[in-house]
Scaffold this motif. Sequence first.
Motif, PDB file in Angstrom:
ATOM      1  N   ARG A  95       0.848  -1.191   0.000  1.00 24.73           N
ATOM      2  CA  ARG A  95       0.000   0.000   0.000  1.00 24.73           C
ATOM      3  C   ARG A  95       0.885   1.242   0.000  1.00 24.73           C
ATOM      4  O   ARG A  95       1.856   1.314   0.751  1.00 24.73           O
ATOM      5  N   MET A 115      -3.264   3.114  -0.171  1.00 26.30           N
ATOM      6  CA  MET A 115      -3.940   2.595  -1.364  1.00 26.30           C
ATOM      7  C   MET A 115      -3.240   1.348  -1.905  1.00 26.30           C
ATOM      8  O   MET A 115      -2.028   1.359  -2.090  1.00 26.30           O
ATOM      9  N   GLU A 116      -4.017   0.300  -2.152  1.00 27.79           N
ATOM     10  CA  GLU A 116      -3.466  -0.883  -2.818  1.00 27.79           C
ATOM     11  C   GLU A 116      -3.429  -0.684  -4.328  1.00 27.79           C
ATOM     12  O   GLU A 116      -2.607  -1.278  -5.023  1.00 27.79           O
ATOM     13  N   ARG A 117      -4.350   0.146  -4.829  1.00 28.37           N
ATOM     14  CA  ARG A 117      -4.339   0.512  -6.240  1.00 28.37           C
ATOM     15  C   ARG A 117      -4.210   2.021  -6.304  1.00 28.37           C
ATOM     16  O   ARG A 117      -4.906   2.745  -5.603  1.00 28.37           O
ATOM     17  N   TRP A 118      -3.315   2.493  -7.139  1.00 29.90           N
ATOM     18  CA  TRP A 118      -3.037   3.918  -7.143  1.00 29.90           C
ATOM     19  C   TRP A 118      -2.825   4.433  -8.562  1.00 29.90           C
ATOM     20  O   TRP A 118      -2.462   3.696  -9.472  1.00 29.90           O
TER      21      TRP A 118
END
Length: 267
Positions: free
Chosen positions: A67, A71-74
Amino acid sequence: MEKALELRNVSIVRDGRYILRSVDLDIFKGENVAVIGPNGSGKTTLIKLLRGDIHPYYDEDSPATMRIFGMERWNLFDVRGRMGVVSMDLQNMFRSDTKVYEVICSGFFNSLDVFRNHTVTDEMVSKVHSCAMMMGIDDLLTRDIENLSLGEMRRALIARAMVTDPDLLVLDEPMTGLDIVMKSKFRAMFDILIEKGVSIVMITHELTDIPASVRRVVMIRDGEVFADGDKDELLTDGKISDLYGEPIKVECANGIYRMHLADDVIQ
């Protein structure tokens, strides 16, 4: 406290070889950290992870979590707006006739110059000047970077990283090639930035690079976290000798650590 970086069981594999292996690491927003280790230990790969340039190795049997700012997706552009990075690689990417002003202003666009499709606002111009002044290079804004000293170019890159008011400033070997006087000035400059509230993560293999106000040290060896803690506890003869695989003596004066091979005589 918000985490700037959270790694759990993170590995990076290149050509069948582990560059990083099963790394667990938390870096909190507002924290100042020195990441140290021998050349080839995986420090530069950690930078690329921090930047979001690469992703962890996927293993069904041993899943990893990464993270950035929670955020794990950014979005890569958003991450780079919150994280300023200064590296030797970046320094060598600019054309030699690029102006110092353009180097600093390019930080707004995550580019290597200011191009016609970029809209530069009055607020951006003001920020470029204030960051240049903070770095002591406001008189160099119209100079080509080919006419800068190494120290001046590094200051320009730090100013570039600061224009977006990042939550985290990542410094990859920021004092490589600088003489002993300039290193002292850079340490003092980083201490001032930290005092102003800038959070710094410094990657280095030289203990003398670490500013006095940076307390936490993360040691990387063979792609793994070897030790993590307060620098007074880790920067010892025994720990540093184990980290580098050679008998090393560590000395400290005025909060600045130095190391040398145990058999060497310091002049």
